[in-house]
Motif scaffolding. Structure first.
Motif, PDB file in Angstrom:
ATOM      1  N   LYS A   6       0.851  -1.190   0.000  1.00  0.00           N
ATOM      2  CA  LYS A   6       0.000   0.000   0.000  1.00  0.00           C
ATOM      3  C   LYS A   6       0.888   1.242   0.000  1.00  0.00           C
ATOM      4  O   LYS A   6       1.801   1.352   0.818  1.00  0.00           O
ATOM      5  CB  LYS A   6      -0.885  -0.012   1.252  1.00  0.00           C
ATOM      6  CG  LYS A   6      -2.084   0.876   1.110  1.00  0.00           C
ATOM      7  CD  LYS A   6      -2.991   0.697   2.320  1.00  0.00           C
ATOM      8  CE  LYS A   6      -4.234   1.543   2.180  1.00  0.00           C
ATOM      9  NZ  LYS A   6      -5.108   1.430   3.349  1.00  0.00           N
ATOM     10  N   CYS A   7       0.628   2.121  -0.928  1.00  0.00           N
ATOM     11  CA  CYS A   7       1.429   3.334  -1.043  1.00  0.00           C
ATOM     12  C   CYS A   7       1.178   4.243   0.159  1.00  0.00           C
ATOM     13  O   CYS A   7       0.024   4.527   0.486  1.00  0.00           O
ATOM     14  CB  CYS A   7       1.065   4.051  -2.339  1.00  0.00           C
ATOM     15  SG  CYS A   7       1.794   5.681  -2.466  1.00  0.00           S
ATOM     16  N   PRO A   8       2.230   4.683   0.845  1.00  0.00           N
ATOM     17  CA  PRO A   8       2.026   5.541   2.026  1.00  0.00           C
ATOM     18  C   PRO A   8       1.556   6.943   1.637  1.00  0.00           C
ATOM     19  O   PRO A   8       1.080   7.691   2.475  1.00  0.00           O
ATOM     20  CB  PRO A   8       3.411   5.578   2.677  1.00  0.00           C
ATOM     21  CG  PRO A   8       4.377   5.271   1.577  1.00  0.00           C
ATOM     22  CD  PRO A   8       3.660   4.409   0.585  1.00  0.00           C
ATOM     23  N   ASN A   9       1.686   7.280   0.359  1.00  0.00           N
ATOM     24  CA  ASN A   9       1.335   8.636  -0.076  1.00  0.00           C
ATOM     25  C   ASN A   9      -0.115   8.730  -0.554  1.00  0.00           C
ATOM     26  O   ASN A   9      -0.884   9.567  -0.079  1.00  0.00           O
ATOM     27  CB  ASN A   9       2.302   9.076  -1.179  1.00  0.00           C
ATOM     28  CG  ASN A   9       2.137  10.540  -1.524  1.00  0.00           C
ATOM     29  OD1 ASN A   9       2.021  11.385  -0.638  1.00  0.00           O
ATOM     30  ND2 ASN A   9       2.099  10.839  -2.809  1.00  0.00           N
ATOM     31  N   CYS A  10      -0.510   7.836  -1.505  1.00  0.00           N
ATOM     32  CA  CYS A  10      -1.856   7.941  -2.071  1.00  0.00           C
ATOM     33  C   CYS A  10      -2.792   6.850  -1.584  1.00  0.00           C
ATOM     34  O   CYS A  10      -3.989   6.882  -1.847  1.00  0.00           O
ATOM     35  CB  CYS A  10      -1.785   7.950  -3.598  1.00  0.00           C
ATOM     36  SG  CYS A  10      -1.215   6.392  -4.300  1.00  0.00           S
ATOM     37  N   GLY A  11      -2.268   5.842  -0.876  1.00  0.00           N
ATOM     38  CA  GLY A  11      -3.122   4.812  -0.287  1.00  0.00           C
ATOM     39  C   GLY A  11      -3.564   3.738  -1.254  1.00  0.00           C
ATOM     40  O   GLY A  11      -4.324   2.851  -0.882  1.00  0.00           O
ATOM     41  N   ARG A  23       8.871   2.267  -6.579  1.00  0.00           N
ATOM     42  CA  ARG A  23       8.002   3.440  -6.463  1.00  0.00           C
ATOM     43  C   ARG A  23       6.562   3.086  -6.798  1.00  0.00           C
ATOM     44  O   ARG A  23       6.291   2.130  -7.517  1.00  0.00           O
ATOM     45  CB  ARG A  23       8.493   4.543  -7.394  1.00  0.00           C
ATOM     46  CG  ARG A  23       9.728   5.223  -6.840  1.00  0.00           C
ATOM     47  CD  ARG A  23      10.347   6.198  -7.802  1.00  0.00           C
ATOM     48  NE  ARG A  23      11.535   6.794  -7.207  1.00  0.00           N
ATOM     49  CZ  ARG A  23      11.495   7.856  -6.400  1.00  0.00           C
ATOM     50  NH1 ARG A  23      10.335   8.429  -6.106  1.00  0.00           N
ATOM     51  NH2 ARG A  23      12.602   8.333  -5.895  1.00  0.00           N
ATOM     52  N   CYS A  24       5.655   3.882  -6.288  1.00  0.00           N
ATOM     53  CA  CYS A  24       4.222   3.692  -6.511  1.00  0.00           C
ATOM     54  C   CYS A  24       3.890   3.845  -7.993  1.00  0.00           C
ATOM     55  O   CYS A  24       4.408   4.728  -8.671  1.00  0.00           O
ATOM     56  CB  CYS A  24       3.454   4.720  -5.684  1.00  0.00           C
ATOM     57  SG  CYS A  24       1.696   4.724  -5.995  1.00  0.00           S
ATOM     58  N   GLU A  25       3.016   2.934  -8.494  1.00  0.00           N
ATOM     59  CA  GLU A  25       2.620   2.995  -9.903  1.00  0.00           C
ATOM     60  C   GLU A  25       1.687   4.168 -10.163  1.00  0.00           C
ATOM     61  O   GLU A  25       1.478   4.558 -11.300  1.00  0.00           O
ATOM     62  CB  GLU A  25       1.909   1.693 -10.297  1.00  0.00           C
ATOM     63  CG  GLU A  25       2.834   0.501 -10.335  1.00  0.00           C
ATOM     64  CD  GLU A  25       2.055  -0.811 -10.467  1.00  0.00           C
ATOM     65  OE1 GLU A  25       0.862  -0.856 -10.131  1.00  0.00           O
ATOM     66  OE2 GLU A  25       2.672  -1.794 -10.901  1.00  0.00           O
ATOM     67  N   HIS A  26       1.086   4.706  -9.124  1.00  0.00           N
ATOM     68  CA  HIS A  26       0.068   5.751  -9.295  1.00  0.00           C
ATOM     69  C   HIS A  26       0.620   7.158  -9.065  1.00  0.00           C
ATOM     70  O   HIS A  26       0.304   8.074  -9.810  1.00  0.00           O
ATOM     71  CB  HIS A  26      -1.102   5.481  -8.353  1.00  0.00           C
ATOM     72  CG  HIS A  26      -1.597   4.069  -8.438  1.00  0.00           C
ATOM     73  ND1 HIS A  26      -2.423   3.653  -9.460  1.00  0.00           N
ATOM     74  CD2 HIS A  26      -1.343   2.979  -7.677  1.00  0.00           C
ATOM     75  CE1 HIS A  26      -2.666   2.354  -9.295  1.00  0.00           C
ATOM     76  NE2 HIS A  26      -2.026   1.929  -8.233  1.00  0.00           N
ATOM     77  N   CYS A  27       1.413   7.344  -8.038  1.00  0.00           N
ATOM     78  CA  CYS A  27       1.877   8.705  -7.738  1.00  0.00           C
ATOM     79  C   CYS A  27       3.403   8.813  -7.754  1.00  0.00           C
ATOM     80  O   CYS A  27       3.946   9.897  -7.519  1.00  0.00           O
ATOM     81  CB  CYS A  27       1.331   9.172  -6.395  1.00  0.00           C
ATOM     82  SG  CYS A  27       2.038   8.280  -5.000  1.00  0.00           S
ATOM     83  N   ASN A  28       4.087   7.700  -8.033  1.00  0.00           N
ATOM     84  CA  ASN A  28       5.542   7.688  -8.169  1.00  0.00           C
ATOM     85  C   ASN A  28       6.289   8.075  -6.888  1.00  0.00           C
ATOM     86  O   ASN A  28       7.418   8.529  -6.933  1.00  0.00           O
ATOM     87  CB  ASN A  28       5.984   8.599  -9.337  1.00  0.00           C
ATOM     88  CG  ASN A  28       7.323   8.149  -9.883  1.00  0.00           C
ATOM     89  OD1 ASN A  28       7.630   6.963  -9.900  1.00  0.00           O
ATOM     90  ND2 ASN A  28       8.132   9.095 -10.315  1.00  0.00           N
ATOM     91  N   SER A  29       5.657   7.877  -5.742  1.00  0.00           N
ATOM     92  CA  SER A  29       6.387   8.139  -4.503  1.00  0.00           C
ATOM     93  C   SER A  29       6.988   6.816  -3.999  1.00  0.00           C
ATOM     94  O   SER A  29       6.549   5.737  -4.398  1.00  0.00           O
ATOM     95  CB  SER A  29       5.461   8.751  -3.448  1.00  0.00           C
ATOM     96  OG  SER A  29       4.530   7.793  -3.021  1.00  0.00           O
ATOM     97  N   VAL A  30       7.990   6.919  -3.154  1.00  0.00           N
ATOM     98  CA  VAL A  30       8.692   5.738  -2.664  1.00  0.00           C
ATOM     99  C   VAL A  30       7.750   4.891  -1.811  1.00  0.00           C
ATOM    100  O   VAL A  30       7.057   5.410  -0.934  1.00  0.00           O
ATOM    101  CB  VAL A  30       9.931   6.167  -1.847  1.00  0.00           C
ATOM    102  CG1 VAL A  30      10.638   4.954  -1.269  1.00  0.00           C
ATOM    103  CG2 VAL A  30      10.888   6.956  -2.721  1.00  0.00           C
TER     104      VAL A  30
HETATM  105 ZN   LIG Z   1       1.014   6.341  -4.551  1.00  0.00          ZN
END
Ligand SMILES: [Zn+2]
Length: 98
Positions: A6-11, A23-30
């Motif tokens: 689960k992405c810690p940035n966009c969930g 990196r996240c496939e949706h928002c590219n954050s670590v």
């Molecule tokens: Zn994300």
């Protein structure tokens, strides 16, 4: 090995290969910022240890007076002897531990 995290940035859930650099496939954050911080801390500690272990040998300048060169050579001799003893002990410890 493939997993999702689960992405810690966009969930949103994103593919994760257990790699701290993923990196996240949706928002590219670590995806795993903790692992990256841990990795960096380890890297810094390693650098510091390397710095502490490296000994700056005395440099003998050909322009130095003969007595300066003489004392520098003695100092350098002690430094080399010291490093040899340390290396020997490290080798001995490695031998005994193995
Ligand atoms: Zn994300």
């Amino acid at each position: 090995m493939s997993a999702s995290r689960k992405c810690p940035n966009c969930g949103k859930w994103s593919r994760w290969t257990q790699n701290p650099a993923d990196r996240c496939e949706h928002c590219n954050s670590v995806l795993d910022p903790v692992a990256i911080a841990r990795e960096q801390a380890r890297e810094e500690r390693r650098e510091e240890e390397k710095k502490r272990l490296s000994i700056n040998f005395i440099e003998i300048n050909p322009d130095d007076a003969w007595y300066t060169q003489f004392f520098k050579r003695i100092g350098l001799g002690f430094q080399i002897a010291f490093v040899s003893i340390i290396s020997f002990f490290l080798w001995l410890i490695a031998l005994l531990a193995g």
